[in-house]
Write an enzyme that holds these catalytic residues in place. Sequence first.
Site, PDB file in Angstrom:
ATOM      1  CG  HIS A  12      -0.215  -0.082   2.523  1.00 12.75           C
ATOM      2  ND1 HIS A  12       0.210   1.020   3.221  1.00 12.75           N
ATOM      3  CD2 HIS A  12       0.165  -1.146   3.264  1.00 12.75           C
ATOM      4  CE1 HIS A  12       0.809   0.654   4.337  1.00 12.75           C
ATOM      5  NE2 HIS A  12       0.801  -0.677   4.386  1.00 12.75           N
ATOM      6  CG  ASP A  13      -0.474   4.241   1.222  1.00  9.41           C
ATOM      7  OD1 ASP A  13      -1.334   4.957   0.682  1.00  9.41           O
ATOM      8  OD2 ASP A  13      -0.729   3.519   2.214  1.00  9.41           O
ATOM      9  N   GLY A  32       4.887  -1.069   2.872  1.00  7.26           N
ATOM     10  CA  GLY A  32       4.096   0.119   2.592  1.00  7.26           C
ATOM     11  C   GLY A  32       4.928   1.387   2.519  1.00  7.26           C
TER      12      GLY A  32
END
Length: 270
Positions: free
Chosen positions: A125-126, A143
């Site tokens: 994520h991200d 992440g």
Amino acid sequence: MTVSSAKIHPASVVEDGAVIGENVKVGPFCYIGPNVVLGDGVELLSHVVVIGRTTIGKGTKIFPGAVIGGDSQSVHHSAVDTTLVIGENCTIREGVTMNTGTVEHGGTTVVGNNNLFLAYSHVAHDCRLGNNIILSNNVMLAGHVTVEDRAILGGGSAVHQFTRVGKQAFIGGLSAVSYDVIPYGMLNGNPGVLSGLNVVGMTRAGFERPVIHAVRRCYKQIFEGPESIRANAAAIRDEYLDCPPALEILDFIAADSDRALSSPNRGGKA
């Protein structure tokens, strides 16, 4: 919406709401969720899952077993929809996983163009990935990782959350990347240690010998100077105003970051 030129195998499922571009090919046993956008010429070979609010750029090819656009694996993940944006002409091999972002950090995972993701690599994520990057087999990005253009990550390497990997850096296989890696740097080991410059990569990219020598001199001044890494870098910046690769390294060091900097000594320091 599916255009007439798309070829969808009858054994695959395309949910209502998905947008399928020109000349898309979807092989058997794929699943495409209702919020997915597949650009022109995207190809899913078979057994590919694309879910979430995921957009895939034209010409990208995805191999069997990949799961693209799954929810963040962060313990802070909320039920709010977040996004994954993948650029053009990427190759995503077997078993690759890529997650959408988290609301707390902007909500979007971004992957650039012309990237190669070998089998079972993971983009969490991200993350923010540039262009012409190679993630070898089983590479794991935690992440919020940033990987800049033309970086190469060797098989089984793992990158700690919030870490930056600079432009055209080279990460050796099975390395543990716990600290930021400067542009053109080479990092190996567990824990990862900066082991010099990616001279082979610079040569292949067309850098002339005087430029490579200048970057080597800059590297030595940064990591062997009398002060901290950041202080050494700041002190020599004016010497390299006519050497863009050296300036990229110096600016990378000066930028704000949540992580320390990898160095030739074990671990990182400022």
